[in-house]
Design a protein around this motif. Structure first.
Motif, PDB file in Angstrom:
ATOM      1  N   LEU A  17      48.267  40.023  56.871  1.00 17.11           N
ATOM      2  CA  LEU A  17      48.413  40.725  55.602  1.00 17.11           C
ATOM      3  C   LEU A  17      48.865  39.720  54.556  1.00 17.11           C
ATOM      4  O   LEU A  17      49.859  39.018  54.751  1.00 17.11           O
ATOM      5  N   GLY A  18      48.122  39.662  53.491  1.00 16.38           N
ATOM      6  CA  GLY A  18      48.460  38.770  52.395  1.00 16.38           C
ATOM      7  C   GLY A  18      48.593  39.549  51.105  1.00 16.38           C
ATOM      8  O   GLY A  18      48.312  40.752  51.047  1.00 16.38           O
ATOM      9  N   VAL A  19      49.039  38.846  50.076  1.00 16.48           N
ATOM     10  CA  VAL A  19      49.193  39.449  48.751  1.00 16.48           C
ATOM     11  C   VAL A  19      48.578  38.515  47.710  1.00 16.48           C
ATOM     12  O   VAL A  19      48.505  37.308  47.912  1.00 16.48           O
ATOM     13  N   ARG A  20      48.157  39.092  46.615  1.00 18.27           N
ATOM     14  CA  ARG A  20      47.706  38.356  45.439  1.00 18.27           C
ATOM     15  C   ARG A  20      48.272  39.074  44.221  1.00 18.27           C
ATOM     16  O   ARG A  20      48.485  40.290  44.256  1.00 18.27           O
ATOM     17  N   VAL A  21      48.498  38.300  43.150  1.00 20.94           N
ATOM     18  CA  VAL A  21      49.067  38.868  41.933  1.00 20.94           C
ATOM     19  C   VAL A  21      48.173  38.529  40.749  1.00 20.94           C
ATOM     20  O   VAL A  21      47.866  37.353  40.505  1.00 20.94           O
ATOM     21  N   ILE A  22      47.773  39.560  40.018  1.00 23.81           N
ATOM     22  CA  ILE A  22      47.022  39.388  38.782  1.00 23.81           C
ATOM     23  C   ILE A  22      48.032  39.430  37.641  1.00 23.81           C
ATOM     24  O   ILE A  22      48.649  40.464  37.388  1.00 23.81           O
ATOM     25  N   ALA A  23      48.210  38.310  36.980  1.00 24.74           N
ATOM     26  CA  ALA A  23      49.133  38.213  35.843  1.00 24.74           C
ATOM     27  C   ALA A  23      48.315  37.841  34.610  1.00 24.74           C
ATOM     28  O   ALA A  23      47.728  36.754  34.553  1.00 24.74           O
ATOM     29  N   PRO A  73      58.018  46.130  36.790  1.00 23.16           N
ATOM     30  CA  PRO A  73      57.416  46.638  38.024  1.00 23.16           C
ATOM     31  C   PRO A  73      56.027  46.036  38.262  1.00 23.16           C
ATOM     32  O   PRO A  73      55.317  45.706  37.314  1.00 23.16           O
ATOM     33  N   LEU A  74      55.703  45.874  39.523  1.00 23.28           N
ATOM     34  CA  LEU A  74      54.351  45.469  39.900  1.00 23.28           C
ATOM     35  C   LEU A  74      53.571  46.736  40.218  1.00 23.28           C
ATOM     36  O   LEU A  74      54.109  47.678  40.797  1.00 23.28           O
ATOM     37  N   ARG A  75      52.296  46.746  39.857  1.00 26.61           N
ATOM     38  CA  ARG A  75      51.445  47.901  40.141  1.00 26.61           C
ATOM     39  C   ARG A  75      50.417  47.497  41.188  1.00 26.61           C
ATOM     40  O   ARG A  75      49.673  46.525  41.008  1.00 26.61           O
ATOM     41  N   LEU A  76      50.392  48.228  42.290  1.00 20.89           N
ATOM     42  CA  LEU A  76      49.415  47.957  43.348  1.00 20.89           C
ATOM     43  C   LEU A  76      48.038  48.350  42.836  1.00 20.89           C
ATOM     44  O   LEU A  76      47.811  49.504  42.462  1.00 20.89           O
ATOM     45  N   THR A  77      47.118  47.380  42.798  1.00 20.84           N
ATOM     46  CA  THR A  77      45.760  47.686  42.338  1.00 20.84           C
ATOM     47  C   THR A  77      44.846  48.060  43.497  1.00 20.84           C
ATOM     48  O   THR A  77      43.832  48.696  43.286  1.00 20.84           O
ATOM     49  N   GLY A  78      45.228  47.656  44.715  1.00 21.69           N
ATOM     50  CA  GLY A  78      44.418  48.031  45.861  1.00 21.69           C
ATOM     51  C   GLY A  78      44.772  47.239  47.108  1.00 21.69           C
ATOM     52  O   GLY A  78      45.480  46.237  47.053  1.00 21.69           O
ATOM     53  N   LEU A  79      44.270  47.732  48.220  1.00 20.16           N
ATOM     54  CA  LEU A  79      44.391  47.065  49.507  1.00 20.16           C
ATOM     55  C   LEU A  79      42.970  46.769  49.956  1.00 20.16           C
ATOM     56  O   LEU A  79      42.131  47.671  50.040  1.00 20.16           O
ATOM     57  N   TYR A  80      42.691  45.503  50.236  1.00 16.29           N
ATOM     58  CA  TYR A  80      41.321  45.051  50.454  1.00 16.29           C
ATOM     59  C   TYR A  80      41.159  44.372  51.806  1.00 16.29           C
ATOM     60  O   TYR A  80      42.058  43.680  52.280  1.00 16.29           O
ATOM     61  N   PHE A  81      39.979  44.543  52.389  1.00 12.45           N
ATOM     62  CA  PHE A  81      39.619  43.871  53.630  1.00 12.45           C
ATOM     63  C   PHE A  81      39.054  42.501  53.294  1.00 12.45           C
ATOM     64  O   PHE A  81      38.198  42.353  52.419  1.00 12.45           O
ATOM     65  N   ASN A  82      39.538  41.470  53.988  1.00 10.28           N
ATOM     66  CA  ASN A  82      39.091  40.101  53.761  1.00 10.28           C
ATOM     67  C   ASN A  82      38.503  39.566  55.068  1.00 10.28           C
ATOM     68  O   ASN A  82      39.241  39.177  55.972  1.00 10.28           O
ATOM     69  N   PHE A  85      38.926  35.639  57.232  1.00 10.40           N
ATOM     70  CA  PHE A  85      39.921  35.193  58.208  1.00 10.40           C
ATOM     71  C   PHE A  85      39.862  36.029  59.475  1.00 10.40           C
ATOM     72  O   PHE A  85      40.738  36.837  59.742  1.00 10.40           O
ATOM     73  N   GLY A  86      38.826  35.857  60.243  1.00  9.57           N
ATOM     74  CA  GLY A  86      38.730  36.457  61.557  1.00  9.57           C
ATOM     75  C   GLY A  86      38.548  37.954  61.610  1.00  9.57           C
ATOM     76  O   GLY A  86      38.830  38.583  62.613  1.00  9.57           O
ATOM     77  N   ASN A  87      38.072  38.551  60.528  1.00  9.61           N
ATOM     78  CA  ASN A  87      37.795  39.986  60.482  1.00  9.61           C
ATOM     79  C   ASN A  87      39.012  40.863  60.755  1.00  9.61           C
ATOM     80  O   ASN A  87      38.882  41.998  61.189  1.00  9.61           O
ATOM     81  N   ARG A  88      40.227  40.337  60.510  1.00  3.17           N
ATOM     82  CA  ARG A  88      41.443  41.119  60.729  1.00  3.17           C
ATOM     83  C   ARG A  88      42.436  40.958  59.574  1.00  3.17           C
ATOM     84  O   ARG A  88      43.597  41.267  59.710  1.00  3.17           O
ATOM     85  N   ASP A  89      41.973  40.447  58.443  1.00  6.39           N
ATOM     86  CA  ASP A  89      42.865  40.143  57.331  1.00  6.39           C
ATOM     87  C   ASP A  89      42.724  41.181  56.228  1.00  6.39           C
ATOM     88  O   ASP A  89      41.629  41.664  55.949  1.00  6.39           O
ATOM     89  N   HIS A  90      43.859  41.507  55.618  1.00  9.02           N
ATOM     90  CA  HIS A  90      43.890  42.433  54.489  1.00  9.02           C
ATOM     91  C   HIS A  90      44.733  41.827  53.372  1.00  9.02           C
ATOM     92  O   HIS A  90      45.672  41.071  53.632  1.00  9.02           O
ATOM     93  N   PRO A 143      34.909  49.847  41.892  1.00 10.46           N
ATOM     94  CA  PRO A 143      35.917  49.363  42.849  1.00 10.46           C
ATOM     95  C   PRO A 143      35.303  49.141  44.230  1.00 10.46           C
ATOM     96  O   PRO A 143      34.453  49.882  44.675  1.00 10.46           O
ATOM     97  N   SER A 144      35.746  48.065  44.875  1.00 13.25           N
ATOM     98  CA  SER A 144      35.286  47.708  46.206  1.00 13.25           C
ATOM     99  C   SER A 144      36.479  47.625  47.142  1.00 13.25           C
ATOM    100  O   SER A 144      37.578  47.291  46.707  1.00 13.25           O
ATOM    101  N   ALA A 145      36.264  47.899  48.408  1.00 15.49           N
ATOM    102  CA  ALA A 145      37.333  47.792  49.406  1.00 15.49           C
ATOM    103  C   ALA A 145      37.363  46.405  50.044  1.00 15.49           C
ATOM    104  O   ALA A 145      38.194  46.122  50.890  1.00 15.49           O
ATOM    105  N   VAL A 146      36.465  45.537  49.606  1.00 15.22           N
ATOM    106  CA  VAL A 146      36.335  44.201  50.187  1.00 15.22           C
ATOM    107  C   VAL A 146      36.913  43.180  49.221  1.00 15.22           C
ATOM    108  O   VAL A 146      36.644  43.225  48.020  1.00 15.22           O
ATOM    109  N   TRP A 147      37.702  42.254  49.756  1.00 11.78           N
ATOM    110  CA  TRP A 147      38.276  41.225  48.900  1.00 11.78           C
ATOM    111  C   TRP A 147      37.166  40.295  48.447  1.00 11.78           C
ATOM    112  O   TRP A 147      36.983  39.939  47.345  1.00 11.78           O
TER     113      TRP A 147
END
Length: 147
Positions: A17-23, A73-82, A85-90, A143-147
């Motif tokens: 599980l990773g995170v990214r920030v859009i600033a 506050p940070l606003r969650l924009t989404g949770l994405y499949f990536n 990285f081995g088909n198990r990363d989000h 919107p897409s569910a894929v990173w």
């Protein structure tokens, strides 16, 4: 040593599980980083540590990589499949609307370059996931569910 963490995480964890920030600042410029170990420009981010929330990880990674501190506050924009990285990363992606910028850190192996780029003039080599998120925010892509 820090560049070894993503590899070790993939070996020792079933799911990563990773995170990214859009600033995006008041001048409509987006904060991007270029890593020393992978090509392209990306939103700041990284892995979520054991016992850490995704929001805490997003704040930590933003500060560690760019010396930018989310002040609101940070606003969650989404949770994405990536699948890269081995088909198990989000990736949990957050939007930081208010932040302060400290001195730009010196280039290193992990972060080779940091910059704010106008949304109308993004750098060549913008990662596909970052480009998708920006297009979605601008209403130019569904919107897409894929990173």
């Amino acid at each position: 040593m820090r560049f070894v963490r993503p590899l070790l995480r993939r070996i020792t964890h079933g799911i990563t599980l990773g995170v990214r920030v859009i600033a995006i600042d008041a001048e409509n410029r987006v904060l991007l980083v270029r890593h020393g170990y992978t090509p392209g420009w990306h939103f700041p981010g990284g892995g979520v540590d054991v016992g850490e929330t995704t929001e805490a990880a997003a704040r930590r990674e933003l500060k560690e990589e760019t010396n930018v501190e989310a002040t609101g506050p940070l606003r969650l924009t989404g949770l994405y499949f990536n699948s890269r990285f081995g088909n198990r990363d989000h990736v949990a992606c957050y939007r930081a609307s208010t932040f302060t910028c400290g001195p730009v850190p010196a280039p290193g192996f992990e972060i080779a370059e940091i910059g704010f780029f106008p949304l109308s003039a993004l750098p060549q080599g913008l990662s596909a996931g970052s480009a998708r998120r920006l297009a979605e925010l601008a209403g130019k892509a569904e919107p897409s569910a894929v990173w």
